[in-house]
Design an enzyme around this catalytic site. Structure first.
Site, PDB file in Angstrom:
ATOM      1  N   ASP A   1       0.718  -1.203   0.477  1.00  0.00           N
ATOM      2  CA  ASP A   1      -0.247  -0.139  -0.027  1.00  0.00           C
ATOM      3  C   ASP A   1       0.951   1.521   0.093  1.00  0.00           C
ATOM      4  OD1 ASP A   1      -1.945   2.320   1.021  1.00  0.00           O
ATOM      5  OD2 ASP A   1      -3.795   0.470   1.074  1.00  0.00           O
TER       6      ASP A   1
ATOM      7  N   HIS B   1      -9.873  -5.185  -3.651  1.00  0.00           N
ATOM      8  CA  HIS B   1      -9.027  -5.478  -3.026  1.00  0.00           C
ATOM      9  C   HIS B   1      -8.951  -5.585  -1.673  1.00  0.00           C
ATOM     10  CE1 HIS B   1      -9.829  -0.741  -3.063  1.00  0.00           C
ATOM     11  NE2 HIS B   1      -8.510  -1.245  -1.614  1.00  0.00           N
TER      12      HIS B   1
ATOM     13  N   HIS C   1      -6.738  -5.964   1.657  1.00  0.00           N
ATOM     14  CA  HIS C   1      -5.976  -4.991   2.749  1.00  0.00           C
ATOM     15  C   HIS C   1      -5.328  -5.957   3.854  1.00  0.00           C
ATOM     16  CE1 HIS C   1      -6.303  -0.615   1.892  1.00  0.00           C
ATOM     17  NE2 HIS C   1      -7.806  -0.752   1.939  1.00  0.00           N
TER      18      HIS C   1
END
Length: 180
Positions: free
Chosen positions: A69, A138, A140
């Site tokens: 990220d 997506h 995390h």
């Protein structure tokens, strides 16, 4: 949220096509001929190696990619992203349970490959619409969860309106499957 400064917020028209069951088919028939590629989506470009500034990390599943990220919320903060464009976690159906399971497995594997082994001190989950800054599914993967800073504890907060853990999403999908 790698590349998210260039993305849309909320969901978009580029969501999985209900008739395909696999989310194939980009919004408006974008380039990719039904491969689920949206040229306007930063994560589609990343998954296809078109963003040279983003290093793709090893991933054991050919339909997924992993990368760091760009605004990490923890010492280890990775994103697991399907190569096929899915709008967000709210668009998933019970037939997507195997996809979510693969994403979770890939998330744990990337942590272990990066020398993080305490899998009880992790947080894996999805932003719940309309709190998505990128309209491409997506996961995390954050670790150690015990070291999340104040802001990250809010952004990736358990039992909130804006974040759902991978396990909670699986429960929802399985409950949908049981009622179908």
């Amino acid at each position: 949220m790698a590349g998210e400064e260039g993305g849309d917020s909320g969901s978009s028209a580029a969501e999985p096509s209900p008739d395909t069951g696999a989310g194939a088919g980009a919004a408006g028939g974008e380039a990719g001929g039904g491969s689920g590629y949206d040229t306007k989506c930063i994560f589609c470009r990343i998954t296809h190696g078109e963003e040279p500034g983003t290093e793709l990390l090893p991933c054991e599943h050919e339909d997924l990619v992993c990368f760091r990220d760009i605004r990490p919320g923890a010492p280890h903060h990775y994103l697991v992203v399907p190569k096929i464009h899915f709008g967000n976690c709210k668009t998933l159906k019970s037939e997507h349970i195997p996809l979510v399971e693969r994403m979770m497995t890939a998330g744990k594997s990337i942590l272990q490959r990066n020398k993080f082994t305490d899998l009880k001190d992790i947080r894996m989950g999805f932003h719940w619409p309309p709190f998505c800054s990128i309209a491409h599914l997506h996961l995390h993967v954050l670790a150690p969860a015990s070291q999340l800073g104040f802001l990250s504890r809010m952004v990736y907060r358990l039992n909130s309106y804006w974040f759902i853990t991978a396990e909670q999403l699986m429960e929802r999908l399985k409950a949908e499957s049981a009622t179908s």
